[in-house]
Design a protein around this motif. Sequence first.
Motif, mmCIF file in Angstrom:
data_model
loop_
_atom_site.group_PDB
_atom_site.id
_atom_site.type_symbol
_atom_site.label_atom_id
_atom_site.label_comp_id
_atom_site.label_asym_id
_atom_site.label_seq_id
_atom_site.Cartn_x
_atom_site.Cartn_y
_atom_site.Cartn_z
ATOM 1 N N ASP A 98 9.123 70.172 13.077
ATOM 2 C CA ASP A 98 8.239 70.881 13.994
ATOM 3 C C ASP A 98 7.995 70.116 15.293
ATOM 4 O O ASP A 98 7.176 70.521 16.122
ATOM 5 C CB ASP A 98 6.888 71.164 13.323
ATOM 6 C CG ASP A 98 7.004 72.139 12.176
ATOM 7 O OD1 ASP A 98 7.983 72.902 12.147
ATOM 8 O OD2 ASP A 98 6.112 72.137 11.314
ATOM 9 N N PHE A 99 8.724 69.018 15.489
ATOM 10 C CA PHE A 99 8.529 68.168 16.665
ATOM 11 C C PHE A 99 8.652 68.960 17.968
ATOM 12 O O PHE A 99 7.811 68.848 18.855
ATOM 13 C CB PHE A 99 9.538 67.009 16.648
ATOM 14 C CG PHE A 99 9.392 66.075 17.807
ATOM 15 C CD1 PHE A 99 8.474 65.049 17.781
ATOM 16 C CD2 PHE A 99 10.181 66.230 18.936
ATOM 17 C CE1 PHE A 99 8.332 64.187 18.852
ATOM 18 C CE2 PHE A 99 10.052 65.374 20.017
ATOM 19 C CZ PHE A 99 9.120 64.351 19.973
ATOM 20 N N SER A 100 9.689 69.765 18.110
ATOM 21 C CA SER A 100 9.908 70.507 19.357
ATOM 22 C C SER A 100 8.787 71.503 19.633
ATOM 23 O O SER A 100 8.347 71.658 20.781
ATOM 24 C CB SER A 100 11.250 71.243 19.314
ATOM 25 O OG SER A 100 12.299 70.316 19.289
ATOM 26 N N GLU A 101 8.311 72.169 18.596
ATOM 27 C CA GLU A 101 7.227 73.144 18.761
ATOM 28 C C GLU A 101 5.947 72.450 19.211
ATOM 29 O O GLU A 101 5.242 72.929 20.108
ATOM 30 C CB GLU A 101 7.020 73.892 17.447
ATOM 31 C CG GLU A 101 6.134 75.098 17.553
ATOM 32 C CD GLU A 101 6.040 75.880 16.248
ATOM 33 O OE1 GLU A 101 5.156 76.759 16.199
ATOM 34 O OE2 GLU A 101 6.798 75.622 15.307
ATOM 35 N N MET A 102 5.649 71.302 18.594
ATOM 36 C CA MET A 102 4.475 70.527 19.002
ATOM 37 C C MET A 102 4.663 70.029 20.426
ATOM 38 O O MET A 102 3.765 70.122 21.266
ATOM 39 C CB MET A 102 4.283 69.337 18.046
ATOM 40 C CG MET A 102 3.218 68.328 18.449
ATOM 41 S SD MET A 102 3.676 67.093 19.704
ATOM 42 C CE MET A 102 5.010 66.229 18.919
#
Length: 139
Positions: A98-102
């Motif tokens: 979920d790094f990119s979404e965060m």
Amino acid sequence: MKKLFVLSCALLLASVALAEKTFYDPYDGKAPFSAAVRVGDLLFLSGVLGTKDGQLADGGTGPETARALEIIGERLAEYELTTADVVKCTVFLADIADFSEMNAEYMQVFQPPRPARSALAASGLALNANVEIECIAAY
């Protein structure tokens, strides 16, 4: 140069240790932590989840991140600070995928020059949250 760096670090730690501490506890002692602690010219914010009325923001990591950052902005404002005063953040993710979404939400709030940051996956966050963010701000 190394000795100068070590001396500078020692002086910084000594000044922080001697500085007056101010605690912000909106939980009236019911939580095992303070929401924020000011020590000298630094404000340490405890980890923030993306909640409203005790419930996680609907929609997963992106909305949770946006809400957590909104809460951080509100806490900073109580100390007459803004996100531009943040010097360090730590982001905990339930799933590193979920790094990119965060990051998309994070970059909307923190403009260049952005604070130093660490981001890592943790094995379980409170309330089964997807993200938790803590910050340090400077006056």
